[in-house]
Motif scaffolding. Structure first.
Motif, PDB file in Angstrom:
ATOM      1  N   SER A 117       0.823  -1.213   0.000  1.00  0.00           N
ATOM      2  CA  SER A 117       0.000   0.000   0.000  1.00  0.00           C
ATOM      3  C   SER A 117       0.856   1.262   0.000  1.00  0.00           C
ATOM      4  CB  SER A 117      -0.941   0.011   1.208  1.00  0.00           C
ATOM      5  OG  SER A 117      -0.218   0.007   2.417  1.00  0.00           O
ATOM      6  N   ARG A 118       2.049   1.169   0.592  1.00  0.00           N
ATOM      7  CA  ARG A 118       2.938   2.332   0.614  1.00  0.00           C
ATOM      8  C   ARG A 118       3.643   2.514  -0.729  1.00  0.00           C
ATOM      9  NH1 ARG A 118       7.660   2.508   5.023  1.00  0.00           N
ATOM     10  NH2 ARG A 118       5.833   2.305   6.352  1.00  0.00           N
ATOM     11  N   LEU A 119       4.195   1.432  -1.268  1.00  0.00           N
ATOM     12  CA  LEU A 119       5.022   1.537  -2.467  1.00  0.00           C
ATOM     13  C   LEU A 119       4.213   1.823  -3.731  1.00  0.00           C
ATOM     14  CD1 LEU A 119       7.669  -1.277  -1.919  1.00  0.00           C
ATOM     15  CD2 LEU A 119       8.087   1.174  -2.030  1.00  0.00           C
ATOM     16  N   GLU A 120       3.000   1.284  -3.819  1.00  0.00           N
ATOM     17  CA  GLU A 120       2.250   1.453  -5.062  1.00  0.00           C
ATOM     18  C   GLU A 120       1.807   2.893  -5.296  1.00  0.00           C
ATOM     19  OE1 GLU A 120      -1.052  -1.189  -4.831  1.00  0.00           O
ATOM     20  OE2 GLU A 120      -2.149  -0.003  -3.347  1.00  0.00           O
ATOM     21  N   LYS A 121       1.896   3.738  -4.262  1.00  0.00           N
ATOM     22  CA  LYS A 121       1.511   5.147  -4.405  1.00  0.00           C
ATOM     23  C   LYS A 121       2.689   6.052  -4.742  1.00  0.00           C
ATOM     24  CE  LYS A 121      -2.075   4.528  -0.875  1.00  0.00           C
ATOM     25  NZ  LYS A 121      -2.479   4.882   0.504  1.00  0.00           N
ATOM     26  N   MET A 122       3.906   5.511  -4.679  1.00  0.00           N
ATOM     27  CA  MET A 122       5.093   6.331  -4.857  1.00  0.00           C
ATOM     28  C   MET A 122       5.274   6.740  -6.323  1.00  0.00           C
ATOM     29  SD  MET A 122       6.387   6.634  -1.855  1.00  0.00           S
ATOM     30  CE  MET A 122       6.606   5.832  -0.257  1.00  0.00           C
ATOM     31  N   HIS A 175      11.015  -3.307  -4.871  1.00  0.00           N
ATOM     32  CA  HIS A 175      10.997  -1.942  -5.397  1.00  0.00           C
ATOM     33  C   HIS A 175       9.704  -1.742  -6.183  1.00  0.00           C
ATOM     34  CE1 HIS A 175      12.557  -3.636  -9.245  1.00  0.00           C
ATOM     35  NE2 HIS A 175      12.123  -2.518  -9.794  1.00  0.00           N
ATOM     36  N   ASN A 176       9.349  -0.507  -6.396  1.00  0.00           N
ATOM     37  CA  ASN A 176       8.113  -0.193  -7.110  1.00  0.00           C
ATOM     38  C   ASN A 176       8.420   0.287  -8.518  1.00  0.00           C
ATOM     39  OD1 ASN A 176       9.239   2.208  -5.832  1.00  0.00           O
ATOM     40  ND2 ASN A 176       7.471   3.294  -6.678  1.00  0.00           N
ATOM     41  N   HIS A 177       7.472   0.095  -9.415  1.00  0.00           N
ATOM     42  CA  HIS A 177       7.517   0.675 -10.746  1.00  0.00           C
ATOM     43  C   HIS A 177       6.472   1.790 -10.800  1.00  0.00           C
ATOM     44  CE1 HIS A 177       9.473  -2.862 -13.194  1.00  0.00           C
ATOM     45  NE2 HIS A 177      10.312  -2.270 -12.365  1.00  0.00           N
ATOM     46  N   PRO A 178       6.893   3.038 -10.780  1.00  0.00           N
ATOM     47  CA  PRO A 178       5.924   4.143 -10.792  1.00  0.00           C
ATOM     48  C   PRO A 178       4.970   4.116 -11.988  1.00  0.00           C
ATOM     49  CG  PRO A 178       8.098   4.943 -10.186  1.00  0.00           C
ATOM     50  CD  PRO A 178       8.280   3.525 -10.639  1.00  0.00           C
ATOM     51  N   SER A 179       5.358   3.424 -13.064  1.00  0.00           N
ATOM     52  CA  SER A 179       4.476   3.318 -14.235  1.00  0.00           C
ATOM     53  C   SER A 179       3.218   2.522 -13.920  1.00  0.00           C
ATOM     54  CB  SER A 179       5.224   2.631 -15.383  1.00  0.00           C
ATOM     55  OG  SER A 179       5.512   1.272 -15.052  1.00  0.00           O
ATOM     56  N   GLY A 180       3.283   1.698 -12.847  1.00  0.00           N
ATOM     57  CA  GLY A 180       2.150   0.858 -12.481  1.00  0.00           C
ATOM     58  C   GLY A 180       2.246  -0.548 -13.020  1.00  0.00           C
ATOM     59  N   ASP A 181       3.153  -0.786 -13.954  1.00  0.00           N
ATOM     60  CA  ASP A 181       3.345  -2.118 -14.540  1.00  0.00           C
ATOM     61  C   ASP A 181       4.505  -2.814 -13.823  1.00  0.00           C
ATOM     62  OD1 ASP A 181       3.723  -4.383 -16.036  1.00  0.00           O
ATOM     63  OD2 ASP A 181       4.159  -3.338 -17.926  1.00  0.00           O
ATOM     64  N   PRO A 182       4.225  -3.913 -13.102  1.00  0.00           N
ATOM     65  CA  PRO A 182       5.277  -4.572 -12.325  1.00  0.00           C
ATOM     66  C   PRO A 182       6.159  -5.525 -13.127  1.00  0.00           C
ATOM     67  CG  PRO A 182       3.239  -5.733 -11.991  1.00  0.00           C
ATOM     68  CD  PRO A 182       2.914  -4.570 -12.915  1.00  0.00           C
ATOM     69  N   THR A 183       5.919  -5.636 -14.423  1.00  0.00           N
ATOM     70  CA  THR A 183       6.713  -6.546 -15.244  1.00  0.00           C
ATOM     71  C   THR A 183       8.199  -6.193 -15.131  1.00  0.00           C
ATOM     72  OG1 THR A 183       4.894  -6.730 -16.825  1.00  0.00           O
ATOM     73  CG2 THR A 183       7.073  -7.480 -17.554  1.00  0.00           C
ATOM     74  N   ILE A 212       6.542  -3.958  -7.142  1.00  0.00           N
ATOM     75  CA  ILE A 212       5.184  -3.474  -6.854  1.00  0.00           C
ATOM     76  C   ILE A 212       4.702  -2.567  -7.978  1.00  0.00           C
ATOM     77  CG2 ILE A 212       3.729  -2.211  -5.228  1.00  0.00           C
ATOM     78  CD1 ILE A 212       4.888  -4.769  -4.043  1.00  0.00           C
ATOM     79  N   GLY A 213       3.522  -2.872  -8.505  1.00  0.00           N
ATOM     80  CA  GLY A 213       2.891  -2.006  -9.497  1.00  0.00           C
ATOM     81  C   GLY A 213       1.640  -1.369  -8.918  1.00  0.00           C
ATOM     82  N   ALA A 214       0.705  -1.029  -9.777  1.00  0.00           N
ATOM     83  CA  ALA A 214      -0.554  -0.421  -9.336  1.00  0.00           C
ATOM     84  C   ALA A 214      -1.542  -1.533  -9.011  1.00  0.00           C
ATOM     85  CB  ALA A 214      -1.112   0.496 -10.416  1.00  0.00           C
ATOM     86  N   GLN A 215      -1.660  -1.865  -7.719  1.00  0.00           N
ATOM     87  CA  GLN A 215      -2.560  -2.912  -7.233  1.00  0.00           C
ATOM     88  C   GLN A 215      -2.208  -4.299  -7.783  1.00  0.00           C
ATOM     89  OE1 GLN A 215      -6.510  -1.355  -8.130  1.00  0.00           O
ATOM     90  NE2 GLN A 215      -6.561  -0.253  -6.204  1.00  0.00           N
ATOM     91  N   ASN A 216      -0.946  -4.468  -8.177  1.00  0.00           N
ATOM     92  CA  ASN A 216      -0.474  -5.783  -8.589  1.00  0.00           C
ATOM     93  C   ASN A 216       1.028  -5.866  -8.317  1.00  0.00           C
ATOM     94  OD1 ASN A 216       0.436  -4.082 -10.592  1.00  0.00           O
ATOM     95  ND2 ASN A 216      -0.727  -5.034 -12.238  1.00  0.00           N
ATOM     96  N   TYR A 217       1.592  -7.030  -8.559  1.00  0.00           N
ATOM     97  CA  TYR A 217       3.003  -7.201  -8.225  1.00  0.00           C
ATOM     98  C   TYR A 217       3.612  -8.320  -9.062  1.00  0.00           C
ATOM     99  CZ  TYR A 217       1.794 -11.489  -5.700  1.00  0.00           C
ATOM    100  OH  TYR A 217       1.370 -12.753  -5.395  1.00  0.00           O
TER     101      TYR A 217
END
Length: 226
Positions: A117-122, A175-183, A212-217
């Motif tokens: 929940s923290r990382l997907e918003k970054m 780590h998170n992908h700010p694009s939202g795509d966790p690929t 971490i992506g947008a509501q997925n991983y």
């Protein structure tokens, strides 16, 4: 001239109550008054704190309100609103740390419950290393790097230096992908292989690398098990 804390009757001054009886003795209104510091020419700081709780109906609603909405409450303004929301966020992070330490990690979901929940918003890329003991309990976690939206630089030595410092037996990185795509990118895969080899050499194995992506991983561990 705004009403200062010192203009309140002694028994209503939260700082004095804090020093006399400890922070646990303070009400929600007292704590808010300390953060607000001053009221306005029309209302005392304590009454202003009470007004916030009445308008928002609860402390929980305060923590979920927007800067814009909070700033519009008469007597608050942007500076006070930023101060309150920053203090609440600091409390959330401290509480997450307390809950996380000694938490046993059994599944990918256990890690996601702590960090997703923290990382997907970054909007910037954050790279976090989680250090575990022999029971898979969290000893500590550290943000190793914060980068731009499209570039980050992490070296395995930065991670394993911390792992040795905390006497970790295993590590997990996220780590998170700010694009939202966790690929994972090609660079993500190369870096993960470098971490695996470094962990084998130091006998501090990498358990998983989660993106971490947008509501997925994406979990490298899941891909290894397929």
């Amino acid at each position: 001239m705004s009403l200062l804390m010192k203009e309140l009757p002694l028994q209503e001054r939260p700082r004095e109550k804090f020093k006399e009886n400890g922070v646990e003795s303070l009400s929600d209104v007292d704590l808010l008054a300390i953060l607000l510091r001053t009221g306005t020419k029309d209302i005392s700081v304590r009454d202003l704190a009470m007004k916030i709780l009445i308008e928002l109906e609860s402390l929980e609603n305060l923590s979920n309100t927007s800067l814009e909405k909070l700033s519009k409450i008469h007597g608050i303004g942007e500076v006070k609103a930023i101060t309150l929301l920053s203090a609440l966020e600091l409390g959330k992070r401290a509480n997450t740390f307390i809950i996380t330490k000694k938490k046993r990690i059994k599944t990918v979901e256990d890690i996601l419950n702590i960090f997703q929940s923290r990382l997907e918003k970054m909007t910037q890329e954050h790279f976090i290393a989680v250090f575990l003991n022999s029971k898979n309990e969290v000893i500590q976690f550290r943000t190793i790097f914060i980068g731009s939206a499209n570039r980050s630089i992490v070296h395995p030595r930065d991670i394993f230096k911390e792992a040795i410092k905390y006497s970790a037996v295993k590590i997990i990185v996220l780590h998170n992908h700010p694009s939202g795509d966790p690929t994972p990118s090609k660079e993500d895969a190369i870096f993960t292989n470098r971490l695996l080899k470094s962990g084998e050499l130091l006998q501090i194995p990498l358990i998983d690398h989660i993106i971490i992506g947008a509501q997925n991983y994406y979990s490298f561990y899941d891909s290894w098990m397929k």
